[in-house]
Design an enzyme around this catalytic site. Structure first.
Site, PDB file in Angstrom:
ATOM      1  N   ASP A   8       0.877  -1.162   0.000  1.00  0.00           N
ATOM      2  CA  ASP A   8       0.000   0.000   0.000  1.00  0.00           C
ATOM      3  C   ASP A   8       0.924   1.225   0.000  1.00  0.00           C
ATOM      4  O   ASP A   8       2.097   1.118   0.378  1.00  0.00           O
ATOM      5  CB  ASP A   8      -0.873  -0.041   1.264  1.00  0.00           C
ATOM      6  N   ASP A  10      -0.051   5.117   0.820  1.00  0.00           N
ATOM      7  CA  ASP A  10      -0.290   6.094   1.886  1.00  0.00           C
ATOM      8  C   ASP A  10      -0.201   5.426   3.260  1.00  0.00           C
ATOM      9  O   ASP A  10      -0.979   4.520   3.553  1.00  0.00           O
ATOM     10  CB  ASP A  10      -1.686   6.732   1.732  1.00  0.00           C
TER      11      ASP A  10
END
Ligand code: BG6
Ligand code: MG
Length: 215
Positions: A8, A10
């Protein structure tokens, strides 16, 4: 056996989660929503821009139609882009580039699996792109995490079956998405102990047992 790792973006590779919060808070203020809190923002972690907007609008008495919602989401993105304007590699979280290089040297394929439509721009600005073999992001998908779509697209781009991929996430929705996609999961970030991941660590640079995680 794990052959590919899907990160991922962020909150895992970069510290943009605070900027998302500031941009939503600004929009909420303009809409007269004063009760938008960091706890609300935690529910926006990992989920798409439109799903995040719904979290803000839960606290509004006004009902918005689809067209208005799209305009509001665009407005928030404008505020977010203002914050991203001066972004550089100082936004990369501690030790991330070393970890990516370490895994690359070991022969693992590396990808990003992010809900963000801004992912390619962020990866360019922070100098992370050269570490990655593939990117799957909000521009490639129609379903928000906890749907596994963004990770399945990443695995497909890497040319690997889901069971040969490890997902690294900082959100509950992301860990649920990894599980729904039949992928192994590693939870990191401020809530790492409560994400329900197969493995967890406070941050990417704090993972001590890579051999066990990648077995
Ligand atoms: C996720 C963030 O990575 O991307 C969410 O955790 C955000 O908070 C989502 O809403 C979508 O991002 P963007 O950049 O397309 O608005
Ligand atoms: Mg995240």
């Amino acid at each position: 056996m794990i052959k590919g790792i899907i990160f991922d973006l962020d909150g895992v590779l970069v510290s943009t989660d605070e900027m998302h919060y500031q941009a939503w808070k600004r929009l909420a203020g303009e809409l007269g929503i004063t009760a938008f809190t960091r706890a609300d923002n935690e529910r926006q972690r990992g989920v798409s821009r439109m799903a995040s907007l719904e979290v803000v609008l839960e606290k509004s008495d006004k009902v918005y139609n689809e067209e208005e919602k799209i305009a509001l989401a665009e407005k928030k993105n404008g505020y977010y882009l203002e914050l991203l304007e001066h972004m550089d590699d100082s936004a990369v979280l501690e030790g991330v580039k070393n970890v990516l290089q370490f895994l690359k040297d070991k022969g693992y394929l590396l990808a990003v699996g992010s809900a963000s439509k801004n992912a390619p721009a962020i990866l360019e600005k922070t100098g992370l792109m050269p570490y990655l073999d593939k990117v799957s992001c909000g521009l490639d998908t129609t379903k928000s995490k906890p749907d596994p779509e963004v990770f399945l697209v990443a695995a497909k781009k890497l040319g690997l079956p889901p069971e040969e991929c490890l997902v690294v996430e900082d959100s509950k929705a992301g860990i649920e998405a990894a599980k729904a996609g039949l992928m192994r999961s590693l939870g990191v970030g401020p809530f790492y102990q409560t994400l329900g991941a197969d493995f967890c660590a406070e941050a990417l640079c704090k993972v001590q047992n890579w051999e066990e995680v990648l077995l």
